[in-house]
Each structure stands twice: as C-alpha cells, then as structure tokens.
Write a protein that holds these residues in place. Structure first.
Motif, mmCIF file in Angstrom:
data_model
loop_
_atom_site.group_PDB
_atom_site.id
_atom_site.type_symbol
_atom_site.label_atom_id
_atom_site.label_comp_id
_atom_site.label_asym_id
_atom_site.label_seq_id
_atom_site.Cartn_x
_atom_site.Cartn_y
_atom_site.Cartn_z
ATOM 1 N N GLU A 147 53.518 35.133 41.344
ATOM 2 C CA GLU A 147 52.110 35.181 40.627
ATOM 3 C C GLU A 147 51.199 34.304 40.986
ATOM 4 O OE1 GLU A 147 53.563 34.622 36.473
ATOM 5 O OE2 GLU A 147 55.419 35.547 37.210
ATOM 6 N N ASP A 163 47.098 41.647 38.935
ATOM 7 C CA ASP A 163 47.557 41.681 37.581
ATOM 8 C C ASP A 163 46.286 41.091 36.932
ATOM 9 O OD1 ASP A 163 49.423 41.506 35.556
ATOM 10 O OD2 ASP A 163 49.721 39.306 35.805
ATOM 11 N N SER A 243 50.788 38.014 31.113
ATOM 12 C CA SER A 243 50.407 39.093 31.774
ATOM 13 C C SER A 243 50.245 40.194 30.869
ATOM 14 C CB SER A 243 51.528 39.328 32.712
ATOM 15 O OG SER A 243 51.237 40.573 33.612
ATOM 16 N N PHE A 268 49.666 39.272 42.516
ATOM 17 C CA PHE A 268 50.995 39.193 42.637
ATOM 18 C C PHE A 268 51.105 38.827 44.275
ATOM 19 C CE2 PHE A 268 52.537 41.424 38.683
ATOM 20 C CZ PHE A 268 52.176 40.228 37.879
#
Length: 293
Positions: A147, A163, A243, A268
């Motif tokens: 991430e 994200d 998230s 990501f």
C-alpha cells in the motif's frame, strides 16, 4: 543445510522475532527454533543473541543473512527458469503482500492464476509493508504488493490500483463523527495500525499534509492487523483510518460511519527487483492482476 532452514533463518532474522518469523512461513515456533538450532549446531556458529525478551543477530548472523538472501534469490531464479522451460506446466512462484491487499484484493487473483495454471505452486505470505519490501529485496518473494509507495533503489515500483483511506467510527458514535473536523481530530481516541504498515504510513502522511502530527493523537491501542483494528473500533467509540476495501461491508451494514474528512487517494504498488529477471509465472501473474475484476 536445507533451503527450508535458510528460509526460516531469513524470516526470523528479518523480524528479530522467532514466533513472527515462524508464523510468516506457516510454521510453529518450535519448528523454527529447531531449524535454527540445527544450523548453529551443525556449523558450530552462534547466529542469535537473546537480549531481554527479544532476539537479535550476532555478528556472524548478520554476515550469514546476506549470503542466505543471495542463495535463496538464486534458487528462486532457477525455479523461474524451469517454469519457463516447462511452458507454465510446472514451477513455483513466491508472492508477498501487505495485509489489506493480501486479505481483500489479491485472493480472487490468486485463485484465477491457480485455475489457469494448476501445475504452478504458489508460495503466498502476508506481512506489513516493511516486510514485503525486504522479501523482494532478499529474493524470498519474486513479486511484492504494498500500500502506498516506497523509495528503495533496488526495487522497481509500479502503481496498479487506486485506493482510498477513510476514517471510521462505530454507529454508536455517529453524533461525534458528524461534528468532527480536521481541527478537532485530537478530541477523538484512536486505534492505530502498527508502525511499518502501509495503512499507518499513508495515514501519517495524509495528516502531515494538513500540518497534523499523528503522534499527538490520543491512542488507545496499536494493533497488528486490519481485523483487530476493526474489532476494536466496532466495539468502542474510538476512531481509525482504514482502507475503504476493508470497511465497505460494515458501512453498508450500518455498523460503521465515515467521518466527512477526505484523505488523499493512495496507490497500491507492485514491486519487483530491478536486477532479477521475472519468471514466466511472475509475468503471467502480473498480467492477471491487471485484468478487470
């Protein structure tokens, strides 16, 4: 000396923790301890010191760690070559991913790969972002998924999916959530992911852009998994940043509410080593990850 012993030594050494290293490989602590003890006894060398309640590498252990990483990387590259020679009929692929991706985005891609290429075995582990980065550098994993981004000269990093981090609270705290602003975040009590996680790093960066030091937020607990943070928030009046992939089902069920405080989107990222050739299996898995859901 076996490849399994090398992998166990590397996992324990990188985490400086026997149980966590064993868990990352799906082993019991006693099995990991036995493997390391066998290495030490066979070669009459001391690899770890116990300092208080933790372990740390000896000088010999630090030297051996680099050699072990190179050896395992070379073995994985050889496996990749055999996979190519077999036309993806046989082979092995090692992947490591940070928790959010591992638990909420990657599983159906893994299954898609397994269905198309049943002769390829997958070694799949999760960990925080720092562990994934180290796995790809060491060669323990051919592909890594994290991430956010990472500044590591040895790695090629390719963003592959957007994200969104959101701040959530339990439904019972909806009134508090509705009147909370950036300026009053300090009035909340927080549950945080551990340092080294991508979620924690991205949340700290998002607050920093608004001139807020995450370290000054009142924190009730720091927990090692998204699921633990979720459980803590759902059972309390604390807030957490997670998230949207993780919290969406609970928002839809009315268990969690989202604070009206937008955080910048994050990416990501797919990691691979710049100097190692990707196997045919890794290239195929990369292609599957870019297919529509």
């Amino acid at each position: 000396m076996t490849l399994e012993q090398l992998a166990i030594f590397i996992a324990v050494a990188e985490r400086e923790h026997l149980s966590r290293g064993a868990e990352s490989l799906g082993l019991t602590p006693s099995a990991a301890s036995a493997a390391i003890k066998t290495l030490e006894t066979t070669y009459d060398v001391h690899l770890f010191d116990r300092v208080g309640r933790r372990i740390e590498l000896t000088r010999a252990g630090r030297v051996f760690l680099e050699e072990a990483r190179h050896t395992l990387a070379a073995v994985n590259e050889a496996k990749g070559l055999l996979s190519e020679l077999g036309g993806l009929r046989t082979g092995h692929l090692d992947i490591e991913a940070s928790q959010t991706i591992a638990n909420y985005w990657l599983p159906n891609r893994l299954m898609r790969f397994c269905e198309r290429h049943p002769g390829i075995t997958l070694g799949f582990r999760d960990g925080n972002t720092a562990n994934v980065v180290q796995a790809v550098i060491s060669g323990r994993a051919e592909l890594g998924f994290i991430e956010g981004t990472v500044d590591e000269p040895a790695l090629a990093a390719q963003p592959f999916l957007a994200d969104e981090l959101v701040i959530v609270m339990a439904q019972r705290a909806a009134a508090i959530a509705a009147r909370t602003t950036l300026e009053t975040l300090h009035h909340l009590t927080w549950v945080m992911r551990e340092r080294g996680s991508g979620t924690r790093a991205e949340f700290e960066a998002a607050l920093d852009r608004h001139g807020i030091d995450c370290a000054t937020l009142p924190t009730a607990a720091t927990l090692p998994t998204n699921e633990a943070v979720l459980g803590a928030v759902r059972g309390s009046s604390c807030a957490a940043a997670l998230s949207k992939l993780v919290v969406s089902p609970f928002i839809a069920a009315g268990e969690l509410v989202v604070l009206d405080i937008p955080l910048a989107p994050r990416q990501f990222t797919l990691l691979r080593h710049k100097e190692r050739r990707l196997s045919a299996a890794a290239l195929e898995f990369e292609r599957i990850c870019r297919e529509p859901a």
